[in-house]
Write a protein that holds these residues in place. Structure first.
Motif, mmCIF file in Angstrom:
data_model
loop_
_atom_site.group_PDB
_atom_site.id
_atom_site.type_symbol
_atom_site.label_atom_id
_atom_site.label_comp_id
_atom_site.label_asym_id
_atom_site.label_seq_id
_atom_site.Cartn_x
_atom_site.Cartn_y
_atom_site.Cartn_z
ATOM 1 N N ASP A 75 -1.432 17.849 -12.542
ATOM 2 C CA ASP A 75 -2.640 18.265 -11.829
ATOM 3 C C ASP A 75 -3.626 17.116 -11.688
ATOM 4 O O ASP A 75 -4.814 17.258 -11.978
ATOM 5 N N LEU A 76 -3.140 15.955 -11.282
ATOM 6 C CA LEU A 76 -3.995 14.790 -11.115
ATOM 7 C C LEU A 76 -3.890 14.240 -9.702
ATOM 8 O O LEU A 76 -2.808 14.237 -9.108
ATOM 9 N N ASN A 77 -5.015 13.794 -9.182
ATOM 10 C CA ASN A 77 -5.049 13.021 -7.937
ATOM 11 C C ASN A 77 -5.366 11.573 -8.300
ATOM 12 O O ASN A 77 -6.413 11.289 -8.888
ATOM 13 N N VAL A 78 -4.457 10.675 -7.958
ATOM 14 C CA VAL A 78 -4.573 9.273 -8.353
ATOM 15 C C VAL A 78 -4.769 8.423 -7.102
ATOM 16 O O VAL A 78 -3.955 8.480 -6.172
ATOM 17 N N PHE A 79 -5.863 7.636 -7.099
ATOM 18 C CA PHE A 79 -6.177 6.769 -5.969
ATOM 19 C C PHE A 79 -6.024 5.314 -6.407
ATOM 20 O O PHE A 79 -6.654 4.884 -7.377
ATOM 21 N N PHE A 80 -5.200 4.578 -5.672
ATOM 22 C CA PHE A 80 -5.046 3.147 -5.892
ATOM 23 C C PHE A 80 -5.878 2.418 -4.839
ATOM 24 O O PHE A 80 -5.630 2.553 -3.636
ATOM 25 N N VAL A 81 -6.860 1.648 -5.286
ATOM 26 C CA VAL A 81 -7.695 0.841 -4.401
ATOM 27 C C VAL A 81 -7.245 -0.606 -4.578
ATOM 28 O O VAL A 81 -7.479 -1.209 -5.630
ATOM 29 N N VAL A 82 -6.593 -1.148 -3.563
ATOM 30 C CA VAL A 82 -5.900 -2.429 -3.689
ATOM 31 C C VAL A 82 -6.606 -3.480 -2.840
ATOM 32 O O VAL A 82 -6.861 -3.282 -1.645
ATOM 33 N N ASP A 83 -6.890 -4.611 -3.475
ATOM 34 C CA ASP A 83 -7.458 -5.777 -2.800
ATOM 35 C C ASP A 83 -6.323 -6.501 -2.065
ATOM 36 O O ASP A 83 -5.368 -6.965 -2.683
ATOM 37 N N THR A 84 -6.410 -6.570 -0.745
ATOM 38 C CA THR A 84 -5.386 -7.259 0.046
ATOM 39 C C THR A 84 -5.976 -8.473 0.769
ATOM 40 O O THR A 84 -5.522 -8.852 1.848
ATOM 41 N N THR A 85 -6.982 -9.069 0.166
ATOM 42 C CA THR A 85 -7.527 -10.298 0.738
ATOM 43 C C THR A 85 -6.585 -11.464 0.456
ATOM 44 O O THR A 85 -5.625 -11.354 -0.311
ATOM 45 N N THR A 86 -6.866 -12.591 1.077
ATOM 46 C CA THR A 86 -5.983 -13.754 0.959
ATOM 47 C C THR A 86 -5.834 -14.227 -0.480
ATOM 48 O O THR A 86 -4.769 -14.718 -0.884
ATOM 49 N N SER A 87 -6.866 -14.058 -1.288
ATOM 50 C CA SER A 87 -6.802 -14.549 -2.667
ATOM 51 C C SER A 87 -5.764 -13.828 -3.509
ATOM 52 O O SER A 87 -5.358 -14.340 -4.567
ATOM 53 N N MET A 88 -5.299 -12.647 -3.068
ATOM 54 C CA MET A 88 -4.336 -11.889 -3.864
ATOM 55 C C MET A 88 -2.933 -12.475 -3.797
ATOM 56 O O MET A 88 -2.018 -11.972 -4.456
ATOM 57 N N VAL A 89 -2.740 -13.540 -3.010
ATOM 58 C CA VAL A 89 -1.441 -14.223 -3.023
ATOM 59 C C VAL A 89 -1.521 -15.522 -3.826
ATOM 60 O O VAL A 89 -0.579 -16.325 -3.810
ATOM 61 N N ALA A 90 -2.632 -15.722 -4.536
ATOM 62 C CA ALA A 90 -2.728 -16.898 -5.399
ATOM 63 C C ALA A 90 -1.637 -16.836 -6.457
ATOM 64 O O ALA A 90 -1.406 -15.784 -7.079
ATOM 65 N N GLU A 91 -0.971 -17.924 -6.677
ATOM 66 C CA GLU A 91 0.221 -17.947 -7.527
ATOM 67 C C GLU A 91 -0.151 -18.326 -8.960
ATOM 68 O O GLU A 91 0.187 -19.401 -9.462
#
Length: 387
Positions: A75-91
């Motif tokens: 009985d849970l509603n789960v929201f994923f808020v994901v940052d998809t800016t360019t910095s999220m591909v930093a290695e």
């Protein structure tokens, strides 16, 4: 014993009353039937009554308290808020992997730890987007997360770490309106890097919208290089390319690489505004300890109070199948009787007119005889009168 009817009471009660009334009429006067009289008709009425009563019993869906279901978060509603800016591909995640790889792994791990929950994915860069509405389809969640990529570098114009605030607030409000008793968890996954010239707006949401969750941070203080997203597949060595695919630092002479670093201060600020803990994520970190911190006391006292140590929830033992099985047996018997009656009707020879013709002829022959006898009597009577 508890009842959980399959139909609303306002609809089930009138239907039951109508069925009982028809059965009462049939049982009180079975001899009025054109096809069944006496004992056979009374037996048919009893069978019909049993069939209807069993169906009503199954529709009431009786059950006994007890039993368990293997679901700790149904009985849970789960929201994923994901940052998809360019910095999220930093290695700088794990072995020089992009931060987005850690995001994908953690979303899959959280979904695995919360079976039966409903999941939604909201991404943000220069704007917020709902990538997936609330659903229990974990296959769709896997598909969405597997294709998450940052926006095309040429379109990047600076982003705010709270760009998803309005969108998230709207989705949470809709979820509360549709299922007010279902807690809502928010998992914010990002690096906290603010590239917009404006200060980020506060992540202030209406009280009661967020029941739990966590802010998950990715990246290191030393930072990592970022590959350029041209909208095509990244060059990973199989097609060549090399250093040309990495972003350059535009603040100097352009000879160095642009590095992205995590801003844990801003992430902690967002966590405080949402009322959830902040957890820094590194490669190999398990999800279970993080989820323990993501469940505040308000949530533990709500949807998860019935959860056992083995990850199960208290349930009820369903008994509706007993009257349903009985109704099936009676219904099968009625079907057999109907087939027999249908076969008997087919055996009756056609041509009822030929059977009625002799009776009419006999009636025609008897009519003159009766009239003749009547005439003789009158004649005899007349002769007596003459004498």
């Amino acid at each position: 014993m508890t009842l959980q009817p399959v139909l609303p009471w306002w609809l089930l009660l009138p239907l039951t009353a109508a069925a009982v009334a028809v059965l009462g009429w049939q049982l009180r006067g079975p001899g009025n039937s054109r096809h069944q009289h006496g004992v056979p008709g009374r037996r048919a009425g009893v069978r019909h009554a049993m069939l209807v009563l069993l169906l009503v019993g199954a529709a009431l869906r009786p059950g006994l308290p007890g039993g368990k279901v293997q679901s700790a978060a149904a009985d849970l509603n789960v929201f994923f808020v994901v940052d998809t800016t360019t910095s999220m591909v930093a290695e700088d995640y794990g072995n020089a992997e992009p931060r987005m790889a850690g995001v994908r792994q953690d979303i899959a791990a959280i979904a695995e730890e919360l079976p039966g929950a409903r999941f939604s994915v909201v991404t943000f860069d220069t704007a917020a987007h709902v990538r997936m509405p609330l659903t229990t389809d974990t296959l769709a969640l896997d598909t969405i997360t597997s294709v998450l990529e940052p926006q095309v570098t040429a379109y990047a114009k600076g982003s705010s770490i709270t760009a998803a605030r309005q969108m998230l607030s709207e989705r949470l409000t809709l979820a509360r309106q549709s299922h007010p008793g279902r807690p809502r968890l928010v998992f914010y996954l990002g690096d906290g890097e603010q590239t917009s010239a404006k200060a980020p707006a506060p992540m202030d949401l209406e009280d009661g919208l967020v029941a739990g969750g966590a802010v998950l941070g990715y990246g290191t203080a030393s930072g990592g290089r970022m590959r350029e997203n041209t909208g095509e597949d990244y060059d990973d060595g199989s097609t060549g390319g090399g250093d040309v695919s990495y972003l350059r630092d535009s603040s100097g002479d352009g000879s160095g690489y642009a590095l992205s670093t995590i801003d844990e201060g801003r992430l902690q600020q967002i966590a405080g505004q949402l009322g959830v803990p902040y957890v820094h994520r590194s490669a190999g970190d398990p999800a279970a300890p993080m989820l323990q911190d993501a469940r505040p006391a308000a949530l533990d006292a709500g949807a998860l109070t019935n959860a056992g140590q083995d990850g199960s929830l208290a349930a009820r033992t369903e008994l509706y199948w007993i009257p349903a099985a009985g109704a099936f047996v009676f219904g099968l018997g009625e079907l057999v009787l109907l087939l027999r009656q249908f076969r008997e009707l087919r055996r009756i020879p056609a041509g009822p007119a030929s059977n009625t013709a002799p009776s009419r002829a006999a009636s025609a022959r008897t009519a003159p005889d009766a009239a003749g006898r009547s005439g003789v009597q009158k004649s005899s009577a007349g002769k007596g009168v003459i004498r």
